[in-house]
Enzyme design. Structure first.
Site, PDB file in Angstrom:
ATOM      1  N   CYS A 319      28.157  25.174 -17.978  1.00 45.48           N
ATOM      2  CA  CYS A 319      29.049  24.126 -17.451  1.00 45.48           C
ATOM      3  C   CYS A 319      30.247  23.909 -18.358  1.00 45.48           C
ATOM      4  O   CYS A 319      30.086  23.811 -19.570  1.00 45.48           O
ATOM      5  CB  CYS A 319      28.339  22.788 -17.376  1.00 45.48           C
ATOM      6  SG  CYS A 319      26.875  22.813 -16.394  1.00 45.48           S
ATOM      7  N   ARG A 418      29.768  22.345  -3.901  1.00 48.79           N
ATOM      8  CA  ARG A 418      29.100  21.617  -4.984  1.00 48.79           C
ATOM      9  C   ARG A 418      30.046  20.643  -5.676  1.00 48.79           C
ATOM     10  O   ARG A 418      29.637  19.654  -6.263  1.00 48.79           O
ATOM     11  CB  ARG A 418      28.540  22.616  -5.993  1.00 48.79           C
ATOM     12  CG  ARG A 418      27.701  21.985  -7.055  1.00 48.79           C
ATOM     13  CD  ARG A 418      26.984  23.029  -7.898  1.00 48.79           C
ATOM     14  NE  ARG A 418      25.930  22.392  -8.640  1.00 48.79           N
ATOM     15  CZ  ARG A 418      26.097  21.778  -9.810  1.00 48.79           C
ATOM     16  NH1 ARG A 418      27.277  21.798 -10.387  1.00 48.79           N
ATOM     17  NH2 ARG A 418      25.098  21.182 -10.402  1.00 48.79           N
TER      18      ARG A 418
HETATM   19  P1  XMP Z   1      21.123  25.153 -17.709  1.00 45.96           P
HETATM   20  O1  XMP Z   1      21.487  24.515 -19.007  1.00 45.96           O
HETATM   21  O2  XMP Z   1      19.646  25.100 -17.445  1.00 45.96           O
HETATM   22  O3  XMP Z   1      21.838  24.247 -16.593  1.00 45.96           O
HETATM   23  O4  XMP Z   1      21.656  26.529 -17.595  1.00 45.96           O
HETATM   24  C1  XMP Z   1      21.663  24.472 -15.220  1.00 45.96           C
HETATM   25  C2  XMP Z   1      22.341  23.372 -14.447  1.00 45.96           C
HETATM   26  O5  XMP Z   1      23.761  23.395 -14.663  1.00 45.96           O
HETATM   27  C3  XMP Z   1      24.423  22.872 -13.517  1.00 45.96           C
HETATM   28  N1  XMP Z   1      25.458  23.837 -13.123  1.00 45.96           N
HETATM   29  C4  XMP Z   1      26.761  23.699 -13.407  1.00 45.96           C
HETATM   30  N2  XMP Z   1      27.445  22.663 -13.956  1.00 45.96           N
HETATM   31  N3  XMP Z   1      29.435  23.932 -13.761  1.00 45.96           N
HETATM   32  C5  XMP Z   1      28.802  22.784 -14.118  1.00 45.96           C
HETATM   33  O6  XMP Z   1      29.456  21.848 -14.605  1.00 45.96           O
HETATM   34  C6  XMP Z   1      28.815  25.000 -13.196  1.00 45.96           C
HETATM   35  O7  XMP Z   1      29.416  26.030 -12.901  1.00 45.96           O
HETATM   36  C7  XMP Z   1      27.419  24.863 -12.991  1.00 45.96           C
HETATM   37  N4  XMP Z   1      26.495  25.681 -12.429  1.00 45.96           N
HETATM   38  C8  XMP Z   1      25.312  25.014 -12.525  1.00 45.96           C
HETATM   39  C9  XMP Z   1      23.382  22.652 -12.455  1.00 45.96           C
HETATM   40  O8  XMP Z   1      23.064  21.287 -12.416  1.00 45.96           O
HETATM   41  C10 XMP Z   1      22.222  23.504 -12.950  1.00 45.96           C
HETATM   42  O9  XMP Z   1      20.985  23.071 -12.462  1.00 45.96           O
END
Ligand code: XMP
Length: 504
Positions: A319, A418
């Site tokens: 993120c 999203r």
């Molecule tokens: P981890 O730390 O487990 O996080 O890899 C997974 C969670 O990150 C969110 N997610 C995103 N948040 N930009 C964001 O700000 C993105 O591109 C993105 N893709 C996923 C989501 O809540 C996921 O479960």
């Protein structure tokens, strides 16, 4: 005047658990990791209980059907990604729901009009020596026969000989009905000295094959998460735009729970989506919502009818929302705040709305911390992306195996829904990156190793259940220097340690 949250916003690495008294009964094997997935009234049981408090992130690089099956076998649950057409998402749900442990859906199917040369080519690609013959060559088409290496002599038979001329026709093949369980299928295999057994529906269509060699590896999954019809439990991501078209397809495909996948959940869009689902399905469709980072956001979604609430903005490994937009909150502080609100809501209304901590888990101990801080279950992206079963490619980078992992807000995923705030259907800027994560082998090994650590830490805290952990956990903030003290320090590490350090 703007509102200022008191104190600093903290994240998991800034905390440690201080051990509590543990009795001699408190051993890892006695620890129960069951967790509610959806809301329930005081004194009642939730409609879905996880056996392992882990769900996989609603992401293209994480939650496909293969990972969903592997995770359900370990007691957790996947939410199939919604950034694809509703039809494709429903197809993935059906794939999980129709999966039978030990029944392999054949990926090398023949038609009666194929030639021996084509069979040989396919065999070279797949290394499968038994190939079903179906109408149109579809994996679940009507079974017409089977071809094994005993049916042809490659050096003598003409290369243009047709499958229909040398296959064993279905009338002569021993098959079992779709209602058979794995142990019954195994008995048929042994009694008839077969190498494989086709499983067929009443109308003659092929479900898949059970192989003699696979029985042992499939016979025990003591923790698996099954629905009332003994099918694997699986969830699906939805968005706040096309729910009227998407939800019916997912429900029909058999999704056990839905989750609104959004970077920010304290919005009228989510309330409208929840209201539509309640109007059309009542309480029969379970749906989570989020993400929020404070008590106000939690209360809003709980009142709007969410079955669980997800916490976390900008803490995910891929993120960049915080950098791009300056919104978010340290994951630990957000979680602690929301869990307090959940408990208060339970006191006031008698309705317990589970909280899911989403993103930002780096080490296995972060999982235990999140559960101790009050999370009912965890959503993990990076963690699951590393395993064999995730949908992404395994590649070699600088001599090491890696898996690709990209954010839903990255240019690669193009998941505009999203991040939708009701404007154009376009991503005008990215909120995620495209990356690699160290490859970590089969999901089963990784999850079992993490769970062992969680169980072991819970025993250090004197907790045999997750409720007990929430009650008994004693947490302390740590200084930056004590973080250094917590790792290996003041020694020169040998190379053999790399594996341990990369384990997460
Ligand atoms: P981890 O730390 O487990 O996080 O890899 C997974 C969670 O990150 C969110 N997610 C995103 N948040 N930009 C964001 O700000 C993105 O591109 C993105 N893709 C996923 C989501 O809540 C996921 O479960």
């Amino acid at each position: 005047m703007a509102t200022f949250f008191p104190g600093v916003s903290h994240t998991f690495s800034e905390y440690l658990l201080v051990p509590g008294y543990s009795s001699s009964e408190c051993i890892p094997a006695n620890v129960d990791l069951k967790a509610p997935l959806v809301k329930f009234r005081r004194g009642e049981e939730p409609a879905i209980t996880l056996n392992t408090p882990m769900v996989s992130a609603i992401m293209q690089a994480v939650s496909g059907p293969r990972l969903a099956i592997a995770l359900a076998q370990e007691g957790g649950m996947s939410f199939i990604y919604g950034s694809q057409t509703a039809e494709d998402e429903a197809r993935m749900i059906r794939e999980v729901k129709s999966y039978k442990a030990g029944v392999v859906v054949s990926d090398s199917n023949l038609t009666p009009d194929m030639t021996l040369a084509e069979v040989m080519r396919l065999k070279e690609q797949t290394h499968h020596s038994a190939m079903p013959v179906t109408e149109n060559g579809a994996p679940h088409g009507k079974l017409l026969g089977i071809v094994t290496s005993r049916d042809y002599r490659p050096s003598r038979d003409p290369q243009d000989k047709l499958v229909r001329e040398f296959m064993t026709p279905v009338e002569k093949v021993i098959v079992a009905p779709a209602t058979v369980n794995l142990s019954e299928a195994n008995d048929i295999i042994w009694e008839n000295k077969l190498n494989q057994l086709p499983i067929v529906e009443e109308d003659g269509s092929l479900v898949g094959l059970v192989f003699r060699k696979d029985y042992d590896s499939h016979k025990s999954n003591p923790n698996e998460l099954l629905d009332a019809s003994k099918r694997y439990v699986v969830g699906a991501g939805i968005n706040t735009r096309d729910y009227a078209e998407r939800v019916p397809l997912l429900v029909e495909a058999g999704a056990d729970a839905l989750c609104i996948d959004s970077s920010e959940g304290y919005s009228e869009w989510q309330a409208r989506t929840l209201a539509w689902i309640r109007e059309n399905y009542g309480d029969s469709v379970k749906v989570g919502a989020g993400n929020v980072v404070d008590a106000e956001g939690f209360r809003f979604l709980a009142d709007a009818g969410a079955d669980f609430v997800k916490v976390g903005i900008g803490g995910g490994s891929i993120c960049i929302t915080r950098e791009q937009k300056g919104i978010g909150r340290g994951q630990a502080s957000a979680l602690i705040d929301v869990c307090e609100a959940r408990d208060q809501y339970f006191e006031e209304t008698g309705v317990y709305v589970p909280v899911c901590s989403d993103g930002g888990i780096v080490y296995d101990y972060h999982m235990t911390l999140a559960l101790a801080m009050g999370a009912d279950f965890l959503m993990l992206g990076r963690y699951f992306a590393r395993f064999d079963e995730s949908p992404s490619e395994r590649v070699t980078v600088n001599g090491s195996y890696m898996k690709e992992y990209w954010g839903e807000g990255s240019a690669r995923a193009r998941n505009w829904a999203r991040y939708d705030l009701g404007g154009d259907k376009k991503l005008s800027f990215v909120e995620g990156v495209d990356s690699y994560v160290p490859y970590a082998g089969p999901l089963r090994d990784g999850v079992q190793s993490s769970l062992l650590k969680i169980r072991s830490t819970m025993c250090n805290c004197g907790a045999l259940t997750l409720d007990e952990l929430k009650e008994k956990a004693r947490l302390t903030l740590v200084s930056a220097t004590s973080l250094v003290e917590g790792g290996a320090h003041d020694v020169v590490l040998k190379e053999t340690n790399q594996q341990v350090l990369f384990n997460n």
